[in-house]
Design a protein around this motif. Sequence first.
Motif, short mmCIF file in Angstrom:
data_model
loop_
_atom_site.label_atom_id
_atom_site.label_comp_id
_atom_site.label_asym_id
_atom_site.label_seq_id
_atom_site.Cartn_x
_atom_site.Cartn_y
_atom_site.Cartn_z
N GLN A 56 0.12 -1.61 -5.67
CA GLN A 56 -1.15 -2.19 -5.12
C GLN A 56 -1.72 -3.43 -5.79
O GLN A 56 -1.79 -4.73 -5.18
N VAL A 57 -1.96 -3.47 -7.10
CA VAL A 57 -2.74 -4.59 -7.50
C VAL A 57 -1.99 -5.64 -7.65
O VAL A 57 -2.26 -6.94 -7.36
N GLY A 58 -0.46 -5.57 -8.21
CA GLY A 58 0.51 -6.69 -8.15
C GLY A 58 0.81 -7.12 -6.95
O GLY A 58 0.55 -8.46 -6.69
N PRO A 59 1.37 -6.37 -6.14
CA PRO A 59 2.02 -7.25 -4.77
C PRO A 59 0.90 -7.29 -3.69
O PRO A 59 1.27 -8.19 -2.98
N CYS A 60 -0.20 -6.84 -3.99
CA CYS A 60 -1.17 -7.17 -2.89
C CYS A 60 -2.46 -7.92 -3.27
O CYS A 60 -2.52 -9.05 -3.24
N ASP A 61 -3.35 -7.47 -4.44
CA ASP A 61 -4.48 -8.25 -4.88
C ASP A 61 -4.23 -9.24 -5.83
O ASP A 61 -4.73 -10.40 -5.60
N MET A 62 -3.05 -9.24 -6.72
CA MET A 62 -2.81 -10.53 -7.33
C MET A 62 -2.26 -11.59 -6.63
O MET A 62 -2.32 -12.64 -6.84
N VAL A 63 -1.39 -11.39 -5.47
CA VAL A 63 -0.96 -12.32 -4.60
C VAL A 63 -2.14 -12.86 -3.95
O VAL A 63 -2.18 -14.13 -3.87
N ALA A 64 -2.94 -12.01 -3.22
CA ALA A 64 -3.93 -12.72 -2.63
C ALA A 64 -5.00 -13.45 -3.43
O ALA A 64 -5.42 -14.69 -3.14
N GLU A 195 5.97 -10.72 -12.21
CA GLU A 195 6.84 -10.15 -10.81
C GLU A 195 5.80 -11.01 -9.97
O GLU A 195 6.76 -11.50 -8.81
N TYR A 196 4.89 -10.81 -9.55
CA TYR A 196 4.27 -11.31 -8.29
C TYR A 196 3.26 -12.50 -8.25
O TYR A 196 2.61 -12.87 -7.26
N GLY A 197 3.14 -13.09 -9.47
CA GLY A 197 2.45 -14.23 -9.54
C GLY A 197 2.57 -15.53 -8.64
O GLY A 197 1.74 -16.31 -8.22
N LYS A 198 3.79 -15.55 -8.26
CA LYS A 198 4.17 -16.86 -7.62
C LYS A 198 4.34 -16.41 -5.88
O LYS A 198 4.78 -17.44 -5.32
N ASN A 199 4.42 -15.26 -5.73
CA ASN A 199 4.43 -14.90 -4.22
C ASN A 199 3.39 -15.62 -3.28
O ASN A 199 2.39 -15.88 -3.72
N GLY A 200 3.85 -15.71 -2.24
CA GLY A 200 2.99 -16.29 -1.19
C GLY A 200 2.47 -15.37 -0.13
O GLY A 200 2.64 -14.20 -0.36
N LEU A 201 1.70 -15.69 0.81
CA LEU A 201 0.87 -14.95 1.56
C LEU A 201 1.64 -13.96 2.36
O LEU A 201 1.51 -12.93 2.61
N ALA A 202 2.87 -14.57 2.81
CA ALA A 202 3.72 -13.66 3.66
C ALA A 202 4.38 -12.60 2.91
O ALA A 202 4.85 -11.35 3.63
N GLU A 203 4.14 -12.69 1.53
CA GLU A 203 4.86 -11.47 0.67
C GLU A 203 3.91 -10.58 0.27
O GLU A 203 3.89 -9.77 -0.51
N LEU A 204 2.62 -10.61 0.64
CA LEU A 204 1.54 -9.78 0.17
C LEU A 204 1.88 -8.31 0.81
O LEU A 204 2.11 -8.26 2.09
N ARG A 205 1.88 -7.23 0.23
CA ARG A 205 2.11 -6.00 0.62
C ARG A 205 1.53 -5.04 -0.23
O ARG A 205 1.10 -5.14 -1.61
N SER A 206 1.46 -3.68 0.05
CA SER A 206 0.95 -2.80 -0.76
C SER A 206 1.81 -1.43 -0.43
O SER A 206 2.20 -1.10 0.74
N THR A 207 2.40 -0.90 -1.39
CA THR A 207 3.28 0.42 -1.10
C THR A 207 2.74 1.49 -2.28
O THR A 207 3.35 1.87 -3.19
N VAL A 208 1.85 2.02 -1.59
CA VAL A 208 1.19 3.23 -2.49
C VAL A 208 0.90 4.50 -1.50
O VAL A 208 -0.28 4.92 -1.38
#
Length: 228
Positions: A56-64, A195-208
């Motif tokens: 959650q925090v990495g792939p969603c919140d940190m990306v946002a 891992e997720y710091g450079k992701n863009g908005l299209a890659e925002l996701r949550s897998t929990v």
Amino acid sequence: MTGDDGGLLSALRLADSFLPVGSYTISYGLETFVAEDRVEDGDDLRELLADYLRGQVGPCDMVALSVAHRAAREDDMERLGRVDDHLHATLLLSESRESSLTSGRRLLDVVEGEHAFVDRYAGTVGDSARGHHPTAMGVVTAANGISEREARLVFGYAFVTGLLGAAQRLLRLGHTEIQVILHDLFPVIEEVEREYGKNGLAELRSTVPLIDVEGMRHERAERRLFVS
């Protein structure tokens, strides 16, 4: 904020549980995990918090947060609205959405008058923007001269310490054990930041999925200590 250490002091302020954004009222479903005996001790808690960070925090919140940070630096108010919309659509639980909105708006209230761009963003909340916490944190950290990487680390640290505070009220864990768990999770915070710091908005996701299920059960619980 002026001076070479202004960014550091602002980062410390934003990571501090003393910041009145309501984190002490949020357990993100941890209350249900404890009630159902899925989390019984420090080892269980450490494992669950690592799952939160990775799913959650990495792939969603940190990306946002990162996209919002870039948008703030580029004076792109429209993109901030899109960040809020993506977050709102990704957060499945009504409790999670409301907690994020409440924390974000409280953060904007706390720093009101400190930075013109932050106040401009706050003025759009309820109209073209929603004011989710990761978005607000991205805007505030950018305005304070805190780098993207530092902002992500601040967010990860604040998330973990908030849940550790909730765990102290839900489990019989001493302060020393809590500090050991916090220290053990530092590498995980750093891992998801990389891992997720450079992701863009299209890659925002949550897998929990399990965390979401427990959150849904929390929404329907008759007795609750936390709002989520």
